[in-house]
Write a protein that holds these residues in place. Structure first.
Motif, short mmCIF file in Angstrom:
data_model
loop_
_atom_site.label_atom_id
_atom_site.label_comp_id
_atom_site.label_asym_id
_atom_site.label_seq_id
_atom_site.Cartn_x
_atom_site.Cartn_y
_atom_site.Cartn_z
N PRO A 69 0.94 -1.82 2.91
CA PRO A 69 1.33 -0.52 3.47
C PRO A 69 0.43 0.59 2.94
N ARG A 70 0.19 1.59 3.78
CA ARG A 70 -0.73 2.67 3.43
C ARG A 70 -0.03 3.72 2.57
N LEU A 71 0.33 3.30 1.37
CA LEU A 71 0.94 4.20 0.40
C LEU A 71 -0.11 5.17 -0.14
N ALA A 127 0.37 -4.95 -7.98
CA ALA A 127 1.48 -4.57 -8.86
C ALA A 127 1.72 -3.06 -8.80
N ARG A 128 0.66 -2.30 -8.79
CA ARG A 128 0.82 -0.84 -8.69
C ARG A 128 1.41 -0.43 -7.34
N LEU A 129 1.06 -1.15 -6.30
CA LEU A 129 1.66 -0.85 -4.99
C LEU A 129 3.16 -1.13 -5.02
N TRP A 130 3.56 -2.22 -5.68
CA TRP A 130 5.00 -2.52 -5.81
C TRP A 130 5.70 -1.38 -6.52
N LEU A 135 -7.50 2.71 5.09
CA LEU A 135 -6.59 2.52 3.96
C LEU A 135 -5.95 3.82 3.49
N THR A 136 -6.35 4.95 4.04
CA THR A 136 -5.85 6.22 3.53
C THR A 136 -4.42 6.50 3.99
N TYR A 137 -3.72 7.23 3.15
CA TYR A 137 -2.34 7.62 3.41
C TYR A 137 -2.32 8.80 4.37
N ASP A 138 -1.55 8.67 5.43
CA ASP A 138 -1.44 9.74 6.42
C ASP A 138 0.04 10.00 6.67
N PHE A 177 6.17 -0.23 7.11
CA PHE A 177 7.13 0.85 7.37
C PHE A 177 7.34 1.84 6.21
N ILE A 178 7.22 1.39 4.97
CA ILE A 178 7.67 2.23 3.85
C ILE A 178 7.09 3.65 3.91
N PRO A 179 5.79 3.86 4.10
CA PRO A 179 5.30 5.24 4.14
C PRO A 179 5.81 6.03 5.34
N TYR A 180 6.36 5.34 6.33
CA TYR A 180 6.79 6.00 7.56
C TYR A 180 8.30 6.10 7.68
#
Length: 379
Positions: free
Chosen positions: A247-249, A268-271, A143-146, A185-188
């Motif tokens: 997504p892994r934000l 909601a926080r992810l949105w 789940l971590t952001y990379d 895709f969003i984090p990438y």
């Protein structure tokens, strides 16, 4: 109900359709090895016969924002090419897989395991997670952001991306534009914009109140289906104890640890974070179009026309019967959703909602004034 065009399709695909997941997880190594033999026997397209990818179309949006339906609408354009579900299942031998299924008339058509009234087949567009996961280093259990930038991929990966996708496009014939969408895709987007500097990037958004609820519905469906597939006794291609289809934000792991993945306070926080993440990127993305799914629902033909213009694709004839049928089906679903906590979601997302033209104090789905200037060409 799943439909099969012939008995052979039913015999070969019935178990596979029952074991569908967010990405292929059942072990198909035996069949893959056989198809790889045929793949090696097929004449390999020479580099001069493969057209370079020109202005690919990339849709980035959270899960449950309507991206699959927008994909259906855009991939109906005759000049668009994409990774199909068949190609997705056989990434190392997709030309052979397409040849064999075409010769034998093998196919299947049925609703996704999510139960969201979306029907797909072997030939329909896929998110291509196996391809992108290998290239971008995705770990479905992590789940971590990379953060990944173009420089992190290396020249070999960059060549493989362009070579593989050129061969995918070649399946559709000359002069086609590559299309791809994936809720991861969003984090990438920074890496994707580096890979494809002339890409047309569509940021698809939907009111956070139904979106945050629907993401939880998707999570529960994935967990149920994963348990069902594992209980079937079919060998899996990977060890996977759980899958969180978000997504892994940067703060995903924090939210899941604090609230749980199936809590609307997390989704909601992810949105909110996804909206602000894209806003921060917007100045560096000259070819960015932010689309509200509510606009597509309200005027599918007009919205598609504006998106095609943005993508520099030829307009579709006004009397195209296939598109007219798709437009008529837009927003029509057979399932019923039971969502709640709208006031809580609106409070969490209030600032980002206003930026995107949503009024948190009006009923869900209402689109007010245009969003902030950073969201260029908001639709």
């Amino acid at each position: 109900m799943t439909e099969y065009p012939n008995l052979l399709s039913r015999l070969l695909l019935r178990r596979g359709f029952a074991s569908q997941f967010a990405f292929p997880i059942t072990d198909s190594r035996k069949l893959t090895r056989r198809l790889e033999i045929l793949e090696r026997l097929l004449p390999r397209p020479r580099p001069r016969h493969l057209e370079p990818l020109t202005a690919p179309i990339v849709v980035a949006g959270l899960p449950r924002t309507g991206s699959t339906w927008l994909q259906t609408l855009l991939c109906a354009h005759p000049d668009v090419a994409y990774i199909t579900h068949l190609t997705h299942h056989f990434p190392t031998c997709f030309r052979a897989a397409n040849l064999v299924t075409g010769l034998l008339g093998i196919d299947a058509k049925g609703e996704r395991f999510i139960g969201d009234s979306v029907v797909h087949s072997l030939k329909s567009p896929s998110e291509g997670t196996l391809f992108w996961g290998e290239w971008l280093g995705w770990d479905p259990a992590c789940l971590t952001y990379d953060p990944v930038r173009l420089a992190d991929l290396g020249p070999g990966t960059i060549r493989d991306v362009h070579d593989t996708l050129s061969r995918v496009v070649a399946l559709f014939g000359p002069g086609k534009r590559f299309f791809t969408k994936n809720p991861a895709f969003i984090p990438y987007v920074p890496a994707l914009s580096g890979l494809f500097p002339d890409a047309r990037i569509i940021h698809l958004v939907r009111d956070p109140r139904p979106t945050a609820n629907s993401m939880i519905k998707l999570l529960r469906a994935c967990r149920t289906q994963l348990a069902t597939v594992k209980a079937s006794g079919r060998p899996l291609s990977m060890r996977l104890d759980d899958f969180v289809p978000y997504p892994r934000l940067p703060r995903l792991a924090e939210y899941v640890g604090r609230f749980g993945a199936d809590d609307v306070r997390a989704t909601a926080r992810l949105w909110r974070d996804a909206a602000l993440f894209m806003e921060d990127l917007a100045p560096s993305l000259p070819n960015l179009l932010t689309v509200r799914f509510e606009s597509v629902l309200a005027d599918p033909a007009g919205s598609v026309a504006r998106i095609l213009e943005f993508c520099r694709l030829s307009p579709l004839p006004a009397d195209n019967p296939a598109m007219a049928a798709l437009y008529a089906r837009t927003g029509k679903v057979a399932h019923v959703n039971d969502y709640g906590d709208y006031a809580l979601v609106a409070d969490i997302c209030r600032e980002a909602m206003a930026r995107l033209g949503y009024d948190p104090d009006r009923p869900a789905g209402n689109v007010g004034a245009a969003g902030a200037a950073a969201f260029r060409r908001l639709l």
